[in-house]
Structure formats: C-alpha cells, structure tokens
Enzyme design. Structure first.
Site, PDB file in Angstrom:
ATOM      1  N   HIS A 181      -7.026  -6.345  -0.973  1.00  0.00           N
ATOM      2  CA  HIS A 181      -5.994  -5.323  -0.809  1.00  0.00           C
ATOM      3  C   HIS A 181      -4.888  -5.712   0.162  1.00  0.00           C
ATOM      4  O   HIS A 181      -3.752  -5.274   0.017  1.00  0.00           O
ATOM      5  CB  HIS A 181      -6.649  -4.024  -0.329  1.00  0.00           C
ATOM      6  N   ASP A 215       0.855  -1.186   0.000  1.00  0.00           N
ATOM      7  CA  ASP A 215       0.000   0.000   0.000  1.00  0.00           C
ATOM      8  C   ASP A 215       0.893   1.239   0.000  1.00  0.00           C
ATOM      9  O   ASP A 215       1.786   1.348  -0.839  1.00  0.00           O
ATOM     10  CB  ASP A 215      -0.963  -0.050   1.193  1.00  0.00           C
TER      11      ASP A 215
END
Length: 315
Positions: free
Chosen positions: A293, A94
């Site tokens: 994610h 991320d």
C-alpha cells in the site's frame, strides 16, 4: 505554516520551478514523501507537501463536517494561491489521491497534471459508499468500523507507535500473504489492530527514524484523520453534480499489486477499463510488482522516475 481556507497548514518545501503539491494519506504525514523531495527538486520542480487538515502540526478542526471533500480540495486551492502560484501539479497517495483527483475534477483550471498512487480516479457510484460496504460485508468493512464514534480513535490512541508499526507492516508488500489480497474487515468484538502483525524487525524502506517522525505527528490523536472517513457518505451527496464526470487534465495512476485498495470490490475491473474511461490518462496504469500500500515509500525509485517523466512531459 500557511493560512488557507480557514485553517493553518504545516508544510515542507524544497526546490524551484513548477509547483508540485504532494498529498499524503492515512495514517501518514508530509514525511511520507521525504524520498520524493530531493529527486523532484533536482529535476527542476518546487515540491511542497502539507500535513493535511487533521494531521500533524496542521489544524485539527473539531467538527466532523469540516473534513468534507470540498474542504480538502479548498485547502489545496488555497495552498497553491498562498504559495503565489496560479497552477500546480497535484499528486496524492491513499486519501491524498481522492483529494488530488477531485482537485483536478473541480478546478481543472488550476491543475497542470494529476497523479494518484494506490487509489484510482473517482467514478462516483450509484449508492452511498458506507451503506454499500455495510450491506456487502455485514458492517465489518473498516470504513464502517471507523465510523463508530470514538471507537477506532481509542483503539489507535492507546499505543500510537505500536498502532503505526502494525499498520505500515501489515499493509505493505513486505508482509507475508497466504493467498491473494484480503479485504480489510473487522470482526465483531475485535479491533482492527487485532488482525495485524507486529513485526520484530521493520522493513528496510521504513526505518525506526521514519516511525519516530510518524509517531510524533500523531501525538494529538487520530480523530481528525478518522473524520475524513466519517464524510464518505457526505462526499457522495456533495459530488452529485459531477456524477459521470471524468478528470480531463493529464493523469498518471500508480499502484502495487499487493496493495489492499486496488483489490476493493469493483476496483480491479475499474483499473482494467481506465485507459478507455479516461482519455487524459498518460500511458496505462503503472503496476509495481511486489509493492504493497505505501507506494512511494516502498518503491521510491520507480515512483520518482515515473513522476519525473510525467511532470516533465506536461510542464
């Protein structure tokens, strides 16, 4: 606790051997890598994961501009030096991925290899990112929402545990999908959490203990973490000298096919072209089917195996 680059960083550490620095994303902490420590250390590496500035037990500078990409890369450089090393592997997920990629781009002399999870290598656009997303989505893209002073800070801070539970479930591969991956938009008059499901039961890969650790790390609020987003346009301005530059160090990219980030506008096309754009890319990008994610947490075995292969190939 380690003093680097004008701030104090909290780190977790395990193992001996070539240094591997693991950089978490939003809204996370060093704990995001807890399933990587043992396997990487057992494979012969010294593994260090900091709470990055603005997170957890590390310092939270008050100034928004203290979270630019230069500060974040500077923290990595300072950390490697403070640990007594000259070079390191840098791995990020991320927001940690842009920090890892830019560390390799700006300081290739210090990077043995770089791996990014979720966020692909940086190719600087021709327009500032906030203005671009504002125009494309009418101000509803979550980057623009995060840039409203105090708004997301207040929303996320009302009930930290619920905020994190919603974040982690809704962005994961465990959440049901009606179709493809949707863009993360915030409608006028709503908060971002209003669009997220609050699960009755957590996924197997994200336990109540994991949620406890994460909740504790945000006891000081979300402002420091959100300030990273408030530097997106500043970072675009600062990195102008590297426009068109390509990461030259050995590189690995891993992402999930149910992750919202690789579905951002223009990103699928970029991922498809990466093998041609980046000669340093080690093998083709690794796509994990059914993964959302939280790449290294949802699929630790596949991620650990890929990382160990990559690290051993370039040690």
């Amino acid at each position: 606790m380690v003093d680097v680059n004008g701030v104090r960083l909290h780190i977790a550490e395990q193992g001996d051997g070539p240094l591997v620095v693991l950089l978490h994303g939003f809204p996370e902490s060093w704990h995001s890598w807890h399933r990587q420590f043992g396997p990487l250390a057992d494979a012969g590496f010294r593994v260090v994961a900091p709470d990055q500035r603005g997170y957890g037990r590390s310092d939270h500078p008050d100034e928004v501009d203290a979270y630019s990409i230069f500060h974040l890369v500077g923290d990595v450089v300072g950390l490697v030096r403070a640990l007594g090393e000259e070079k390191a592997f840098v791995v990020g997920h991320d927001w940690g991925a842009p920090v890892a990629w830019h560390t390799a781009l700006l300081r290739p002399d210090m990077v043995l290899g770089v791996a990014g999870l979720s966020v692909p290598p940086p190719f600087r656009g021709t327009q500032p990112p906030l203005a671009t997303m504002d125009k494309r989505f009418g101000g509803r893209f979550y980057w623009n929402y995060f840039n409203r002073p105090g708004v997301a800070d207040t929303e996320f801070g009302r009930d930290v545990r619920t905020t994190l539970r919603k974040f982690f479930y809704s962005a994961s591969g465990s959440a049901p999908r009606t179709g493809g991956v949707e863009q993360p938009l915030v409608s006028p008059g709503q908060g971002w959490l209003d669009t997220m499901t609050d699960p009755e039961v957590l996924p197997e890969w994200f336990t109540e203990d994991d949620l406890d650790a994460l909740t504790e790390s945000f006891s000081g609020g979300f402002t420091g973490a959100l300030n990273w987003y408030r530097n997106l346009d500043r970072n675009w301005e600062l990195t102008a000298p590297w426009h068109g530059a390509v990461v030259s160090r050995p590189a690995l990219y891993i992402y999930g096919d149910r992750d919202l980030v690789p579905a951002f506008p223009g990103t699928p096309e970029l991922i498809e072209k990466l093998p041609d754009l980046m000669p340093s890319l080690w093998r083709k990008p690794l796509e994990l089917a059914g993964c959302g994610h939280w790449t290294q947490q949802e699929r630790p075995q596949e991620v650990n195996a890929a990382l160990i292969d990559f690290l051993r190939a370039h040690s």
